[in-house]
Design a protein around this motif. Structure first.
Motif, short mmCIF file in Angstrom:
data_model
loop_
_atom_site.label_atom_id
_atom_site.label_comp_id
_atom_site.label_asym_id
_atom_site.label_seq_id
_atom_site.Cartn_x
_atom_site.Cartn_y
_atom_site.Cartn_z
N TYR A 4 0.87 -1.37 0.09
CA TYR A 4 0.08 -0.13 0.09
C TYR A 4 0.79 1.22 -0.10
CZ TYR A 4 -3.28 -3.62 1.26
OH TYR A 4 -4.35 -4.47 1.57
N LEU A 6 3.19 2.43 2.36
CA LEU A 6 3.28 2.92 3.48
C LEU A 6 4.63 3.23 3.84
CD1 LEU A 6 1.30 0.45 5.98
CD2 LEU A 6 0.70 2.75 5.13
N LEU A 16 -2.06 6.02 5.86
CA LEU A 16 -1.84 5.51 4.19
C LEU A 16 -1.50 7.01 3.29
CD1 LEU A 16 -5.27 3.65 4.00
CD2 LEU A 16 -3.00 2.89 4.00
N ARG A 145 0.34 -2.65 -4.82
CA ARG A 145 -1.28 -2.58 -5.01
C ARG A 145 -1.65 -1.35 -5.78
NH1 ARG A 145 -5.72 -5.66 -2.58
NH2 ARG A 145 -4.83 -7.16 -1.15
N VAL B 241 -4.49 2.05 9.46
CA VAL B 241 -2.87 1.22 9.62
C VAL B 241 -3.21 0.75 11.05
CG1 VAL B 241 -0.44 1.50 9.64
CG2 VAL B 241 -1.72 2.78 8.19
N LEU B 296 -6.87 1.36 -2.85
CA LEU B 296 -6.24 0.27 -1.78
C LEU B 296 -6.08 -1.15 -2.99
CD1 LEU B 296 -7.60 0.62 1.39
CD2 LEU B 296 -5.55 1.27 0.64
N ALA B 297 -6.84 -1.02 -4.12
CA ALA B 297 -6.85 -2.20 -5.15
C ALA B 297 -7.34 -3.24 -4.44
CB ALA B 297 -5.59 -2.40 -5.82
#
Lengths: 340, 340
Positions: A4, A6, A16, A145, B241, B296-297
């Protein structure tokens, strides 16, 4: 390293990328990343409008975009919260990238610029600041992703981008219709982009009957002419009773592609108990849908149209290639919006 | 005659009762209707607050409610758009009513007062205008499609009403979990009313593992003490998260029962591809959910929690009867909110 992204978040720590104030836009890929040479940014319409109104001259708008990207490491308009997407060519793919892209692939990103690390290297010298289309040299980063589509060589960019913009709708329609067997399907807004793709997807997936609901006689004639629906009916999608009357009986699956508020109750009323409503319109109100179904004692499953379904880009592009009716509606719509 | 009560709409013609300016509240049932002798109105909290702030004294608030009901034929606050529900006893059921109610049944309506024809006959003489609970004599009408639950004789009204208020959540949880087989299930807000019922429903429906996520140590201890979850974790549901870290791995089904905005991304991030997220919180943002999953797919199916599932009232009341842990959490919560 996180799929993602991070690891690209500079501040605040632990959020995010989309929520981040600042991303690390270093064009060296982590093992699961892809780095792209940017060719063009397409700014989100709301974002570009805000910048134009706030800054006035093209030079000032250009300076504002450079300032945002320089400071945040992404084109994330702090006022509108929106971004846009980009076109470019793959420069380097990390050995662990799952995206299947290789250097030289010409791609469009299908995730928002608000979460895409971006560095601009040409000071946007080729842009006059007066259009959402921003010629640009620089680099962007795709995470494990992220979603990107390879641009097809057999159609113009503008058509491909127009299709990719709404490609989640036909893919999810396909899935819902197949799961149901051979349902009757109603598409609210069947003459639009996501609507016409959804009509074609529903029929291919085995729908027993496909109904398009459109707001005007002219649009009805256009949809009828291309033969995408078994039946075309005219009603204001915001008027539940009119929708129910126009459909005359209930369907098993209703797909909402009308981008105006207030279509929730009509969609629910048109759908039989045990059926499914898929909302693709961003104008959908969560509470209107939830309370509407409850108030009507309607046992329908209501799905939030997720813009991502695996394989959605290829699926939509294939529909536009093989369904002349869909392509015709798309091109007619583009002629309209470009004022030609 | 319409099961949705279209025949009760006086103006404007052709809209649903909820959208109507005025309903016909005549207490003579049409063949598929039920007429109820009203005992109490429970005004929606937002509506009562608005009326209190606008009108000040109890007498003025009472006069305002009488004016609204007299003019509109329903208790539909024109400012907040909200209503509430009512308690009463069935006076007469039309021969074609599908609701299964008979004269003498003591019931609570589970559809909003904003669509329920209502006539007040005692000028609200027993109400001081200072509480959402309004003792009231008068009549209300239930349509063929209305929802009402017979109040159980084996528990206090306040407990039954508190359960009925959220009874859609456990019923839909049951359906989603059963459809999935034996999924792992995460309930965001597992210590609340809809959350604790959903935990119990998930376990009964065959979930392989049930995780409750709560915001505080104190709430975690309370949920642990009653044994409704296999695992209780602590995190701020608005921090994606943190949610993902707390859950440590992804689940197949996530149920969102936290009534604060911003829980969409955490729910998506905690759910595995192919899984399902059910949003019961009215604070859910449609666009945050749709764009979040896309960003976020995440190939997750996102469902708008419909407050109506056939049999939902009986199902929830049965859970509270047979799951001492749920009842304990409910009663603790009531002691808290009543300040005792």
């Amino acid at each position: 390293m996180s799929p993602y992204g991070l690891h690209r978040v500079v501040e605040p720590a632990g959020v995010l990328p989309q929520q981040a104030e600042r991303l690390d836009a270093d064009p060296k890929p982590w093992p699961d990343e892809v780095v792209v040479d940017v060719e063009r940014l397409n700014l989100d319409a709301a974002s570009f409008r805000q910048l134009s109104e706030r800054y006035g001259s093209g030079d000032a708008v250009r300076a504002a975009v450079l300032e945002i990207v320089g400071r945040r490491g992404k084109m994330h308009n702090p006022v509108t919260g929106s971004g846009g997407m980009l076109l470019g060519t793959v420069r380097e793919a990390g050995p662990e990238s799952p995206l299947g892209l290789k250097p030289g692939d010409r791609i469009a990103t299908l995730v928002s610029l608000t979460l895409t690390p971006l560095r601009i290297t040409d000071e946007l010298a080729g842009w006059d600041g007066k259009s959402e289309q921003v010629p640009c040299r620089g680099t962007a980063v795709l995470f494990g992703r992220s979603i990107a589509a390879v641009l097809p060589g057999d159609m113009p960019d503008h058509l491909a981008l127009s299709v990719l913009d709404v490609c989640g709708a036909p893919a999810l329609t396909d899935r819902v219709v197949r799961r149901d067997g051979d349902p009757s399907v109603l598409v609210l807004g069947g003459g639009g982009k996501s609507g016409s793709l959804s009509l074609a997807a529903a029929r291919r997936a085995g729908a027993s009957r496909v109904i398009a609901l459109v707001p005007t006689e002219a649009e009805a004639r256009a949809v009828e002419a291309v033969g995408l629906a078994d039946e075309v009916v005219i009603a204001d999608a915001r008027d539940p009773v009119a929708v129910a009357r126009a459909v005359d009986g209930q369907v098993s699956v209703t797909i909402v592609c009308v981008d105006v508020p207030g279509c929730e109750h009509g969609a629910v009323l048109a759908t039989a108990d045990g059926g499914t409503v898929v909302f693709f319109s961003m104008a959908t109100s969560f509470s209107a849908a939830a309370l509407g179904a409850e108030g009507l004692a309607a046992d329908v499953e209501m799905i939030i149209g997720n813009g991502y379904v695996p394989g959605h880009a290829e699926f939509a592009l294939e529909l536009i290639r093989t369904e002349p009716g869909v392509r015709e509606l798309f091109e007619a719509r583009e002629r309209q919006t470009s004022g030609a």
